[in-house]
Design an enzyme around this catalytic site. Structure first.
Site, PDB file in Angstrom:
ATOM      1  N   ALA A 239       0.889  -1.185   0.000  1.00  0.00           N
ATOM      2  CA  ALA A 239       0.000   0.000   0.000  1.00  0.00           C
ATOM      3  C   ALA A 239       0.914   1.218   0.000  1.00  0.00           C
ATOM      4  CB  ALA A 239      -0.905  -0.026   1.228  1.00  0.00           C
TER       5      ALA A 239
ATOM      6  N   GLU B 158      -0.047   0.346  -5.460  1.00  0.00           N
ATOM      7  CA  GLU B 158      -1.068   1.242  -4.905  1.00  0.00           C
ATOM      8  C   GLU B 158      -2.404   0.937  -5.582  1.00  0.00           C
ATOM      9  OE1 GLU B 158      -1.597   3.448  -2.434  1.00  0.00           O
ATOM     10  OE2 GLU B 158      -3.570   3.688  -3.317  1.00  0.00           O
TER      11      GLU B 158
ATOM     12  N   ARG C 194      -3.767   7.888  -6.943  1.00  0.00           N
ATOM     13  CA  ARG C 194      -2.616   7.941  -6.031  1.00  0.00           C
ATOM     14  C   ARG C 194      -1.394   7.236  -6.632  1.00  0.00           C
ATOM     15  NH1 ARG C 194      -3.242   9.261  -0.660  1.00  0.00           N
ATOM     16  NH2 ARG C 194      -1.931   7.587   0.129  1.00  0.00           N
TER      17      ARG C 194
ATOM     18  N   CYS D 257      -0.701   4.120  10.990  1.00  0.00           N
ATOM     19  CA  CYS D 257      -0.457   5.414  11.637  1.00  0.00           C
ATOM     20  C   CYS D 257      -1.624   5.689  12.576  1.00  0.00           C
ATOM     21  CB  CYS D 257      -0.257   6.513  10.610  1.00  0.00           C
ATOM     22  SG  CYS D 257      -1.626   6.714   9.488  1.00  0.00           S
TER      23      CYS D 257
END
Ligand SMILES: C[S@@+](CC[C@H](N)C(=O)[O-])C[C@H]1O[C@@H](n2cnc3c(N)ncnc32)[C@H](O)[C@@H]1O
Length: 435
Positions: free
Chosen positions: A100, A124, A129, A222
Site C-alpha cells: 500500500a 497502490e 494515487r 499510523c
C-alpha cells in the site's frame, strides 16, 4: 487545538492512564516536519538538525521548488513514519513488496537500503494515487522498481511465494495523522477502527500468499487503536506460521500492548506523529507455484536504435529485461514473473521513447544516471535552474557538439536535453514546470 471527539478522548484516557494528559496536550502543538536524504544520489549535502539514531533523517521542511527536491535528493516524510522503513531495513538483493505504497514514503526508504539491487514492487490500489507514487519514485531515481496499480488479491495470483519482504503500511483509521491532517477526524467514530481491521485482515491474507519461506512481513499503521494493531498481530500469530521479530526501541518508541516485540510511537514521547509497527518472520511452507518469467519484445530496429543511443551517450551497461509498451522503452529488473495480467503504473525504469527512426531518452533516465555513467553532461547554475524548470531554453557554448546531454544541478541529474547551435533546448517535463 485539534478538536478531538469525546469518544476518542474517553478511549485514550483509559488506554494511556497517567500519560493521557501529556498525550492530549500534544494536540495543541503543530505537526512535525522532516525529510530523508536520498543516498542513491551522486551529490550529497550536509543538512542541520539530524534526527538521532536514524539513517538519512533530518527535521525541517524543504521547498518543492528547490533543486534538492526536484532532483530527488530529499523526500519529505514525518519522523515517526520514517521508523517503519528503518525497522524493515531490507538487505541488498531482496525481492520486496510495498503493498500500500502511495505516495511513496516507505517505498523510497526501502529503495535507499536496496541500493539498486534486488527488486521493489511498489503497489497502490488507487489509480489517482498511483500516479503520484510514480512521480515520487521516478524522482528518487532508483532503477529496480516496478509500480503496480492493483488489489492485493490480484497481485497474489501473479506473485505466489515470491517476496523476501512485504511491507504493509495499511489503510487505517489514521489517528496518528490528526495533527497533520485534521480532516482525518471527520471519518473517525468509535466503530471505525474495527471496520479498518476487517480490511487489514483481508489485505494480509493476500500478503501471506506472496511471502517466500523465511521472508519478513512488516505491518504498520499510523493509528493507536489496538483493534488495528495488537489485535491484528494476535490474528496473524493464530492463523499463520509466523513469529515476531523484536524491534529495537529507539527515539521514544514504546512496547506494543501485550507484545513487547512490537513498537508504538506517541507524540508526547518523540518529536513526531503516531505510528505502530510489527515485524514478523514467516516460518511456514509457502504456497509453491512456478513463476513464469517475462520476455523481451523489442523489434530488431528498436534494439538497434536503443543500442546506438546508448553507445553515443552512456557509459553504463544495464542488466535486466528491455520491454516496449506502445513506443515507450522500459528496463525491468531480472527475475520478475509474467506481468501481462497486472495493471502497471510504471513498468520499471523508463528509458525513453521510439520516434520515427530515432530514440529519445526519458526524463527518468536523466534523473537516475550519475556523471560517471554519461558521456556528456551540462551542469547548470541555480539561476539557470529556475529558468529551465519554468520551461525556457538556456544559452550554452557554441563549441558544444550537437546532441543529447544530461542536464545536472548541484551535481544531480535533471533529465536529458538537446544542444543545437549554442542553445540547450528545454526538455523539462511540462507537467512538472514551475509557474
Ligand atoms: C497509509 S497509506 C500508505 C502510505 C505509504 N505507505 C507511504 O509511506 O507513503 C495506505 C494506502 O493504502 C491504500 N489502500 C486503501 N484501500 C486499500 C485496499 N483495499 N488494499 C490495498 N491498499 C489500500 C490507500 O490508497 C493508501 O494509499
Amino acid at each position: 487545538m485539534t478538536h478531538l471527539s469525546s469518544d476518542f478522548i474517553e478511549k485514550y484516557t483509559k488506554l494511556l492512564a497517567a500519560e493521557a494528559p501529556a498525550f492530549f496536550e500534544t494536540f495543541n502543538e503543530e505537526a512535525v516536519s522532516a525529510f530523508r536524504v536520498n543516498p542513491l544520489k551522486e551529490s550529497q549535502q550536509i543538512f542541520p538538525d539530524k534526527i538521532p539514531n536514524m539513517d538519512w533523517s533530518y527535521y525541517g521542511k524543504v521547498s518543492g521548488k528547490s533543486p534538492e527536491h526536484v532532483t530527488g535528493l530529499v523526500y519529505s516524510q514525518e519522523p515517526a513514519a520514517q521508523l517503519v522503513g528503518q525497522v524493515a531495513k531490507p538487505q541488498k538483493g531482496m525481492k520486496v513488496l510495498d503493498l500500500a505504497a502511495a505516495p511513496g514514503g516507505k517505498s523510497t526508504h526501502l529503495l535507499s537500503y536496496l541500493e539498486n539491487t534486488g527488486i521493489l514492487v511498489s503497489n497502490e490500489i488507487s489509480s489517482k494515487r498511483s500516479k503520484i507514487l510514480v512521480e515520487n519514485i521516478e524522482r528518487f531515481g532508483a532503477r529496480n522498481v516496478l509500480v503496480t496499480n492493483e488489489t492485493a488479491n490480484r497481485l497474489a495470483q501473479v506473485f505466489p511465494a515470491y517476496f523476501d519482504m512485504i511491507v504493509l503500511d495499511a489503510p487505517c483509521s489514521g489517528e496518528g495523522m490528526f495533527r497533520k491532517d485534521p480532516s482525518a477526524m471527520d471519518y473517525w467514530d468509535s466503530d471505525y477502527p474495527t471496520k479498518c481491521a476487517t480490511l487489514q485482515r483481508e489485505i494480509l491474507e493476500s500478503a501471506m500468499h506472496m511471502l517466500a519461506a523465511g521472508g519478513y512481513l512488516v505491518y504498520s499503521t499510523c493509528t493507536w487503536s489496538p483493534e488495528e494493531n495488537e489485535e491484528i498481530v494476535s490474528w496473524l500469530l493464530e492463523n499463520y506460521d509466523v513469529e515476531l521479530v523484536s524491534i529495537e526501541k529507539i527515539n521514544g518508541m514504546v512496547e506494543g500492548l501485550t507484545y513487547p516485540q512490537t513498537a508504538r510511537m506517541y507524540p508526547h514521547r518523540f518529536k513526531g506523529e503516531g505510528q505502530f509497527v510489527a515485524k514478523f518472520r514467516f516460518n511456514g511452507d509457502p504456497i509453491s507455484k512456478r513463476v513464469k518469467s517475462g520476455r523481451s519484445n523489442l523489434t530488431k530496429e528498436q534494439s538497434q536504435l536503443w543500442q546506438a543511443f546508448a553507445k553515443e551517450n552512456l557509459k553504463v551497461n544495464f542488466t535486466g529485461l528491455l520491454q516496449v509498451f506502445g513506443d515507450q522503452l522500459y528496463l525491468l529488473s531480472d527475475g520478475l514473473p509474467d506481468l501481462s495480467k497486472v495493471r502497471i503504473a510504471r513498468n520499471g525504469l523508463h528509458l525513453g521513447v521510439f520516434k520515427k527512426k530515432r530514440f529519445e531518452p526519458s526524463y527518468a533516465l536523466g534523473l537516475t544516471l550519475t556523471s560517471k555513467e554519461v558521456l556528456r553532461r551540462i551542469d547548470i547554475s541555480e539561476k539557470d535552474f529556475v529558468d529551465y524548470a519554468t520551461g525556457n531554453t538556456l544559452s550554452v557554448s557554441k563549441e558544444l557538439p550537437k546532441g543529447w546531454y544530461q542536464v545536472a544541478i548541484k551535481g544531480n541529474g535533471l533529465g536529458f536535453a538537446k544542444v543545437v547551435s549554442g542553445t540547450l533546448k528545454n526538455n523539462f517535463p511540462k507537467g512538472l514546470r514551475f509557474h
